[in-house]
Scaffold this active site. Structure first.
Site, mmCIF file in Angstrom:
data_model
loop_
_atom_site.group_PDB
_atom_site.id
_atom_site.type_symbol
_atom_site.label_atom_id
_atom_site.label_comp_id
_atom_site.label_asym_id
_atom_site.label_seq_id
_atom_site.Cartn_x
_atom_site.Cartn_y
_atom_site.Cartn_z
ATOM 1 C CE LYS A 1 -10.875 -8.065 0.878
ATOM 2 N NZ LYS A 1 -10.237 -7.551 -0.373
ATOM 3 N NE ARG B 1 -5.674 -7.118 2.448
ATOM 4 C CZ ARG B 1 -6.818 -6.644 2.432
ATOM 5 N NH1 ARG B 1 -7.706 -5.968 3.573
ATOM 6 N NH2 ARG B 1 -7.040 -6.145 1.814
ATOM 7 N NE ARG C 1 -12.772 0.076 -3.441
ATOM 8 C CZ ARG C 1 -12.162 -0.650 -3.050
ATOM 9 N NH1 ARG C 1 -12.873 -1.479 -2.571
ATOM 10 N NH2 ARG C 1 -11.145 -0.633 -2.775
ATOM 11 N NE ARG D 1 -10.664 1.520 0.522
ATOM 12 C CZ ARG D 1 -10.084 0.451 0.230
ATOM 13 N NH1 ARG D 1 -11.311 0.054 0.018
ATOM 14 N NH2 ARG D 1 -9.331 -0.381 0.266
ATOM 15 N NE ARG E 1 -6.001 -1.725 -2.966
ATOM 16 C CZ ARG E 1 -6.630 -1.372 -2.876
ATOM 17 N NH1 ARG E 1 -7.041 -0.197 -4.143
ATOM 18 N NH2 ARG E 1 -7.882 -1.666 -2.222
#
Ligand code: AMP
Length: 222
Positions: free
Chosen positions: A21, A93, A132, A165, A176
């Site tokens: 995203k 969300r 990531r 992160r 999540r």
């Protein structure tokens, strides 16, 4: 008869964690000069600055929990100010956020143009998330699967330090993903009912996904 180009300029991107995203929102933002806003990124910057709202957010994000609606909405209200064009990434969300967002847009007379649902399998989410790296200074996102970079390296854009992160762990991801399925998938149904949702398969390469979104945003009308 010659056609004209209509540019969609009030956009929402929703999708599971690590579906790309943020990457797609920032590419579209640069291509069309439309501001990109991510509630997750705003609150990550607040956490790095050690502000009260950032510390409040940290408790939730660290364990992979969604922020309470009022926290996310506070950030969005503040960001919206007088703005009329946006690419939201990761907001709304929950159904509660979507309803309040609708009210905000209605009061301002600025309806949404489109909601893109970025679709990807759970396996691909995990692979992308574990590779990531995020720049601690400018927020740029890289992936060790596609870039020759490692944790602690300098960001190719600004030389800030690349970090993982705090919520990119297997345990946090499970939360999540399950929160995504419970709270965010119904948001997709909400926008389908309003005729605003477009599903995009994002298992393809980054540039291919970008071309699909780019073409859709810049729709040729007769
Ligand atoms: P993101 O950067 O969009 O992946 O967001 C990182 C984390 O911040 C998410 O996993 C949530 O815990 C939290 N978060 C970001 N945006 C929202 C939102 N609109 N509502 C609730 N929680 C959010």
């Amino acid at each position: 008869m010659s056609g004209c180009t209509i540019l969609k300029s009030r956009i929402v991107l929703i999708g599971p964690p690590a579906c790309g995203k943020g990457t797609q929102a920032s590419l579209l933002s640069a291509a069309f000069s439309i501001p990109h806003v991510s509630t997750g990124e705003i609150l990550r910057q607040e956490r790095l600055a050690g502000s009260p709202i950032g510390l409040e957010a940290d408790r939730y994000a660290r364990e992979g929990h969604l922020f309470p609606d009022d926290l996310a909405l506070r950030v969005v209200r503040q960001w919206m100010d007088n703005r009329a064009r946006f690419i939201f990434d990761g907001f709304p969300r929950t159904i509660g956020q979507a309803i309040e967002f609708d009210k905000m847009l209605f009061e301002r007379g600025i309806p949404l143009d489109v909601v893109y649902l970025l679709e990807i399998s759970d396996d691909e989410v995990l692979a992308r998330m574990l590779g990531r790296l995020t720049c601690s200074k400018c927020g740029a996102v890289y992936n060790t699967r596609f870039h020759d970079l490692a944790m602690g390296d300098g960001c190719p854009k600004c030389q800030g330090s690349l970090v993982r992160r705090t919520d990119d762990t297997r345990e946090a991801l499970e939360h999540r993903l399950s929160e995504y399925k419970t709270f965010t998938q119904p948001v997709a149904d909400y926008y389908t009912a309003k005729g605003l949702l477009k599903a995009i398969d994002v298992e393809a390469a980054r540039d291919e996904v970008f071309q699909m979104l780019y073409a859709d945003m810049k729709e040729e009308a007769l």
